[in-house]
Design an enzyme around this catalytic site. Sequence first.
Site, PDB file in Angstrom:
ATOM      1  N   ASP A 216       2.501   1.340   1.752  1.00 24.41           N
ATOM      2  CA  ASP A 216       2.792   0.764   0.564  1.00 24.41           C
ATOM      3  C   ASP A 216       2.526  -0.830   1.265  1.00 24.41           C
ATOM      4  O   ASP A 216       2.438  -1.045   2.554  1.00 24.41           O
ATOM      5  CB  ASP A 216       3.302   0.755  -0.043  1.00 24.41           C
TER       6      ASP A 216
HETATM    7  C1  GLC Z   1       4.393  -3.175  -3.836  1.00 23.22           C
HETATM    8  C2  GLC Z   1       4.282  -1.829  -4.775  1.00 23.22           C
HETATM    9  C3  GLC Z   1       3.056  -0.728  -4.771  1.00 23.22           C
HETATM   10  C4  GLC Z   1       2.124  -1.460  -5.208  1.00 23.22           C
HETATM   11  C5  GLC Z   1       1.786  -2.453  -3.797  1.00 23.22           C
HETATM   12  C6  GLC Z   1       0.665  -2.754  -4.199  1.00 23.22           C
HETATM   13  O1  GLC Z   1       5.092  -3.314  -2.681  1.00 23.22           O
HETATM   14  O2  GLC Z   1       5.712  -1.331  -4.355  1.00 23.22           O
HETATM   15  O3  GLC Z   1       3.625   0.311  -5.758  1.00 23.22           O
HETATM   16  O4  GLC Z   1       0.900  -0.215  -5.742  1.00 23.22           O
HETATM   17  O5  GLC Z   1       2.729  -3.369  -3.501  1.00 23.22           O
HETATM   18  O6  GLC Z   1       1.151  -4.070  -5.167  1.00 23.22           O
END
Ligand code: GLC
Length: 732
Positions: free
Chosen positions: A267
């Site tokens: 993430d």
């Molecule tokens: C965020 C979310 C994830 C998302 C990523 C990109 O923190 O947890 O679900 O796809 O970052 O935005």
Amino acid sequence: MASKILNMLGITAMMLFTFGCSQQGNKNTKMAPPSKYEKQIDSLISLMTLEEKTKLLHASSSFTSGGVERLHIPELTMSDGPHGVRMEHGRDWEFDNVTNDSATYLPTGITLASTWNKQLGYKYGTVLGSEANERGKDIILGPGVCIIRSPLNGRNFEYLAEDPYLAGEMAAGYIKGVQSQGIAACVKHYAANNQETKRGSVDAIVSERALQEIYLPAFGHAIKEGKVLSIMTAYNKVNGQYCAENQYLIDSVLHDQFDFKGLSMSDWGGVHSTKATLLHGVDIEMGTELADGTRKNPNYNDFFLANPLIKLVKEHPEYEKYVDEKVRRILYVMFSVHKFDNERPKGYRNTEEHHVLARKVAEEGIVLLKNENNILPLGDNVKTIAVIGDNATVKHAAQGGSSQVKAQYEVTPLEGIKKLLGDKYKIIYARGYEPNKKGTSSPKLIKEALAAARKADVVIYIGGWLHNLPGHVWDQYRFDAEGKDKAAYEFPYDQAGLIDQLAKIKPTVTVVFGGSFAKYDKWVDDSKAILFVGYPGMEGGTALAEIISGKANPSGKLTFTVAKELKDYPSHSIGEFPGDSTVEYKEGIFVGYRYFDTEGKETMFPFGHGLSYTTFDFGDVKMDKKEFSPSETVKFSIDVTNNGDYDGAEVVQVYVSDPSAKVKRPAKELKAFEKVFLKKGETKSVSFELNKDAFSYWDPETKAWTVDPGKFEILVGNSSADIRQKAEITIK
Ligand code: GLC
């Protein structure tokens, strides 16, 4: 475009030259078996320097990774989110605020899953995949499959269910749909990301049996059945290690047990080391956070899997094989999404067909929880409708966090009701409450609402949850949103009191928006009907009007248990939620109906529950055998008859019970389901086939899936609490 083709011609020529293989472009867009690209991948890796390989292992901008000019290896481009392609912001973090990045705003995960319609999941995925493709993306960052462990989790609206089988089946259809468009889905967040509180650091302490039986299977199904090409690890830790470098989750489970050939990414900002991540962590480090947490353009060469990795491998050349394994998986995905050929199908965005699908999912995902005296569908005795509640006019699309969408339009419930029913009924509206920072009710708005109710024959109350105060996507004024959990299991702004006052004046239909429900209160008894809509997307208002008027017959089913009190949930009474630096899943596998049914605890509305305007009769279970060996399967069928007055759809749910197991098992577990559409008076036979997996449990001693020979029960019904037919089967 010309440069893209030249690029591809360049790389293809180079690869053909390198190993003289005449490789046809991938005609069908199904993911090809790894062996299909192995030679090309080997030859590419053999041409790459360590620095070039490392470039593929980390972000190159906010939503891109990789890119090696010299070898014509393009970047991978990603986008949120699970229910629509997010607005454009190019290579940094500020949105471009352009006018050509609107998208189809699909119903969110909870509403999709409430359809219990696997085929619809596939169609949903094709819409999302086609739109992501049209917007120039290679990977769409969805579906979210985290198990609904507590109603307070801020991201339940993005997720699917409390049951891993249902979540896995709905995710597999979605993934196949997305990937039929020649781009990759990305199942997330792996794993045990069941809360938003301290999501970046909380350590989820989960038994291996609970991981294997509850928190991992939806990911395993996404991989084995959905053939998902990418996976995103969660921010949190599991049993002491960050997910992005978790040896058990990534080495033992993802690569060994699930035999995952695709790529894993962190993430955003979820990587915390170089060596551990290299040896047993994710393939790609994503994220735009600087050390100080700002989101301006960081120096991507400072990322853990960038220069520090090069330095480490130069000191330990034996580590380069770990780099190669990651590069191999990344290149496999790149070939699979046609980055080296021009075989990807054309993408489309905001077509009429896409918007119709969004409405179809909303129609089938709306759950009729209660319908006293069949107040719905509205009859001819109604002349005036009072639509009351702020959610009647709220547009939810752009809220909720990273899953936000710039919807091309969003039909609110009031618009939908006026458009479909405005000719037949007099429609009056009162807001009833106004979202505010103090969370209070408004005496003025209450007075207006009660006055409106007095003038009407029926009240359609539209309220429940919302993502956040308008414009407060990331601060404390959030409810169904990323990064924060709900503070309480009750609707804000004293809606419970308002609904009950309305219900005392006139027959009231209560419509609940949200990623969860709320605690029992008198309004539940006093409302004549209750509809749970989740977040029904851009055509949600249309679908709701169709259900209320009877133009559509509701067929949604709850994908989570609605308990009367927060403390009734095992994650709050036995386990911890949200914990502190650690959160202990002491309830183990007894999540949702696995707990309520086994302990005989009363619920407000059970898992799998949902009414129709018609009724269905279930015939006997016809088994093809009375006993079978673990190497065989058992087949059975059941006749379902629509014996009511409306065409409709029923979800036949198959649960398995193992009364003779040598370990404690749940009273029942969902192991198959099928949605069947029946005209009034029609009968259809629904067939199922189960293998030993449906009867197995994870044995904590042997650390393996196990089935104990003996008698099992097959329970067939239309809710976990409404079992219509039973049959016995013996496993030898
Ligand atoms: C965020 C979310 C994830 C998302 C990523 C990109 O923190 O947890 O679900 O796809 O970052 O935005």
